[in-house]
Design an enzyme around this catalytic site. Sequence first.
Site, PDB file in Angstrom:
ATOM      1  CG  HIS A 115      62.696 -49.638  23.361  1.00 41.76           C
ATOM      2  ND1 HIS A 115      62.895 -49.949  22.405  1.00 41.76           N
ATOM      3  CD2 HIS A 115      63.420 -50.567  24.188  1.00 41.76           C
ATOM      4  CE1 HIS A 115      62.685 -51.191  22.201  1.00 41.76           C
ATOM      5  NE2 HIS A 115      63.212 -51.491  23.377  1.00 41.76           N
TER       6      HIS A 115
ATOM      7  CB  CYS B 289      60.853 -27.464  59.290  1.00 45.67           C
ATOM      8  SG  CYS B 289      60.579 -26.501  58.065  1.00 45.67           S
TER       9      CYS B 289
ATOM     10  CD  GLU C 193      69.718 -37.764  46.653  1.00 40.35           C
ATOM     11  OE1 GLU C 193      68.658 -38.313  47.803  1.00 40.35           O
ATOM     12  OE2 GLU C 193      70.965 -38.654  46.008  1.00 40.35           O
TER      13      GLU C 193
ATOM     14  CD  GLU D 221      70.874 -44.744  45.715  1.00 46.93           C
ATOM     15  OE1 GLU D 221      69.638 -44.362  45.457  1.00 46.93           O
ATOM     16  OE2 GLU D 221      70.984 -44.051  47.006  1.00 46.93           O
TER      17      GLU D 221
ATOM     18  CE  LYS E  56      72.457 -40.721  47.063  1.00 56.51           C
ATOM     19  NZ  LYS E  56      71.494 -41.382  47.897  1.00 56.51           N
TER      20      LYS E  56
ATOM     21  CD1 TRP F 277      64.252 -28.406  52.233  1.00 54.31           C
ATOM     22  CD2 TRP F 277      61.566 -28.491  52.916  1.00 54.31           C
ATOM     23  NE1 TRP F 277      64.177 -28.917  50.854  1.00 54.31           N
ATOM     24  CE2 TRP F 277      62.206 -28.932  50.993  1.00 54.31           C
ATOM     25  CE3 TRP F 277      59.981 -28.651  52.606  1.00 54.31           C
ATOM     26  CZ2 TRP F 277      61.619 -29.925  50.307  1.00 54.31           C
ATOM     27  CZ3 TRP F 277      59.536 -29.179  51.703  1.00 54.31           C
ATOM     28  CH2 TRP F 277      59.749 -29.136  50.106  1.00 54.31           C
TER      29      TRP F 277
ATOM     30  CE  LYS G  78      69.747 -39.146  56.131  1.00 55.39           C
ATOM     31  NZ  LYS G  78      70.148 -39.089  54.457  1.00 55.39           N
TER      32      LYS G  78
ATOM     33  CG  ASN H 186      58.836 -30.421  61.053  1.00 52.46           C
ATOM     34  OD1 ASN H 186      58.622 -31.286  61.401  1.00 52.46           O
ATOM     35  ND2 ASN H 186      58.550 -30.367  59.801  1.00 52.46           N
ATOM     36  N   GLY H 187      55.637 -29.047  58.738  1.00 51.02           N
ATOM     37  CA  GLY H 187      54.675 -29.061  58.516  1.00 51.02           C
ATOM     38  C   GLY H 187      53.085 -28.366  57.580  1.00 51.02           C
TER      39      GLY H 187
ATOM     40  NE  ARG I   2      63.114 -32.221  60.713  1.00 50.25           N
ATOM     41  CZ  ARG I   2      62.717 -33.499  61.158  1.00 50.25           C
ATOM     42  NH1 ARG I   2      63.433 -34.862  61.303  1.00 50.25           N
ATOM     43  NH2 ARG I   2      61.179 -33.661  60.999  1.00 50.25           N
TER      44      ARG I   2
HETATM   45  C1  G6P Z   1      64.744 -37.986  50.846  1.00 51.41           C
HETATM   46  C2  G6P Z   1      66.128 -37.750  51.073  1.00 51.41           C
HETATM   47  C3  G6P Z   1      66.134 -39.235  50.348  1.00 51.41           C
HETATM   48  C4  G6P Z   1      65.612 -40.623  51.492  1.00 51.41           C
HETATM   49  C5  G6P Z   1      64.173 -40.153  50.635  1.00 51.41           C
HETATM   50  C6  G6P Z   1      63.677 -40.618  51.480  1.00 51.41           C
HETATM   51  O1  G6P Z   1      64.536 -37.216  49.549  1.00 51.41           O
HETATM   52  O2  G6P Z   1      67.062 -36.831  50.865  1.00 51.41           O
HETATM   53  O3  G6P Z   1      68.071 -39.611  50.731  1.00 51.41           O
HETATM   54  O4  G6P Z   1      65.386 -42.001  50.163  1.00 51.41           O
HETATM   55  O5  G6P Z   1      63.171 -38.782  51.197  1.00 51.41           O
HETATM   56  O6  G6P Z   1      63.311 -40.858  52.668  1.00 51.41           O
HETATM   57  P1  G6P Z   1      63.822 -41.784  53.920  1.00 51.41           P
HETATM   58  O7  G6P Z   1      63.593 -41.361  55.246  1.00 51.41           O
HETATM   59  O8  G6P Z   1      61.342 -42.559  53.824  1.00 51.41           O
HETATM   60  O9  G6P Z   1      63.990 -43.097  53.090  1.00 51.41           O
END
Ligand code: G6P
Length: 612
Positions: A508, A2, A492, A485, A489, A73, A607, A99-100, A27
Amino acid sequence: MCGIVAYIGPKEAYPILIKGLKRLEYRGYDSAGVALLDGSLRVLKKEGKVSILEEYSTSQDTSGTVGIGHTRWATHGVPCDKNAHPHLSQSGNIAIIHNGIIENYNSLKKELEQLGYSFHSDTDTEVLVNLIEDIQKEDKLSMEEAVRVALNEVIGAYAIVVIDKREPDKLVAARKGSPLVIGIGKDEFFVASDASPIIEYTKNVVYLNDEEIAVLNRNGDLEIKTLGNIQKSPYVQKLEMDLEKIERGGYEHFMLKEIYEQPQVILDCMRGRMNAEKGWIKLGGITEYLPRINNAKRIIITACGTSWHSGLIAEYLIEELARVPVEVEYASEFRYRNPIVTEKDVVIAISQSGETADTLSAIQIAKDRQALIYGICNVIGSSIARASHAGSYTHAGPEIGVASTKAFTAQVTILTLLALQLAQAKGTISQSRLRQILYELEQIPSKVAEALKTNDKVKEIAAKYKDAHNFLYLGRGLSFPIALEGALKLKEISYIHAEGYPAAEMKHGPIALIDENMPVVFIATNMSAYEKIVSNIQEVKARKGKVIAIVNSGDSQIKALADEVIELPETDELLSPLVSIVPLQLLSYHIALMRGCNVDQPRNLAKSVTVE
Ligand code: G6P
């Protein structure tokens, strides 16, 4: 999660709020809304992105020089108009953005229902605004006093801004566990979840601390007090952020811009922190604590998401170079499993946003057990940066695309320097090997720039495989976290199911999935595992899988086997993740784009994850 923004001053609030919400959309983007005060208190809110609210508002009255805005969010209740913020109190006098999460909202709601309050949304926020109203009414309090008393009854995390139509010359803001920054302009105030909505109006900001309430008066007075009613003097800081850095700058998407910024970001990250010629490394944040870090019996790395992957890379680097045992923990697991942590441990917390709730709680637990906390954050002044004893900023600049790219390579750069500085201090690396790695590190920005030139080739590959339902990413050693990673990506932003695995583990389980429809991405740039990776590729080919191989330029053996090959400049194996991640970022970007996905704002994600 949020985004919140608020304004009070001589200007029309609406354009400032809408622009701010667009900046904060990373956010959350389930719904958006504003409340404007101009004699009457009007709420405009809509399910969906800020642009939908904007379109709807063209036919509405948007006047008012005080207002609050929110992009959501969803946590409590599905995304829909009625659950969108702002929420009004029963009388319609008070509007709130939040937010929270209010954890005890259910019991508070029941009490309020008994007092005759009814609720029109599924949110915890509507409970809070009615609690404020009830306290105000019962005890005849000013808005800020009612907010303070109400927040003392609340369990959970919040950043809130409240307006009251009977007190049109003030905003009341408060935070606990969710970020809030106040911008101080000339006879005007701004409030936002981060500085991006504020930057073009003022560089003077105050970061609100947990359990603080701010009262922003139209006459220019700013009062801050704690939940315990102790007055605080505002600590005004200068913003270092650049407006240009939070704009797309000619790129179609923030993610692409951020991928292309990586050579510069890595350079900025190393600047002033190392000198290959002289063989020195100096992470400013570490100096004071180096003896303690040096004597640590163990290093625990805690993080979430992409930051956790950079932690895995650090495990390899620190153990290899500095010979200290390292454990890498998901913050969300660490915080709830009564971990054994002592004053002899060093905990490295990695976070782009510096606000991730689980990482923040993990830090708190480790701090309570006397460990030293070293924070690696991108956002300056963020909660994790402030909660750490020591730390280093990644200086990657604002990362807006939800899928993290440049923050990841910046984290890996810092962690590499950290491992090297530790190794030097412990005497576990020779000066010549140290110099050799530092020389190679200096070359990394230009090698990443070379890696970006694979873009056209990657795009061709993306076009061929964009309709696959599953992807497997395999790597060994330092390429294993890169496999994770790369898979993250893709998941996501393109919504294709993808798994990262250590290449040797394939037999395995994942091998059962391989058929002619299964693309398997091999990260095969680390030469020490070359022959073994070749065997793994053979195993996939024998089962008709499609192999996309990331290799060092000049490779011939894998080239002869793979269906697709992406060639990268060779570097020291310890630094290879910084280069090999680049084509995987590009691959996910192009596949997502070709599948018509929203690259910068993938569904369901946010994010900055400030809920646990
Ligand atoms: C969310 C974001 C990711 C990020 C993760 C951890 O899931 O979408 O891109 O890696 O949070 O966030 P941080 O700000 O702690 O790296």
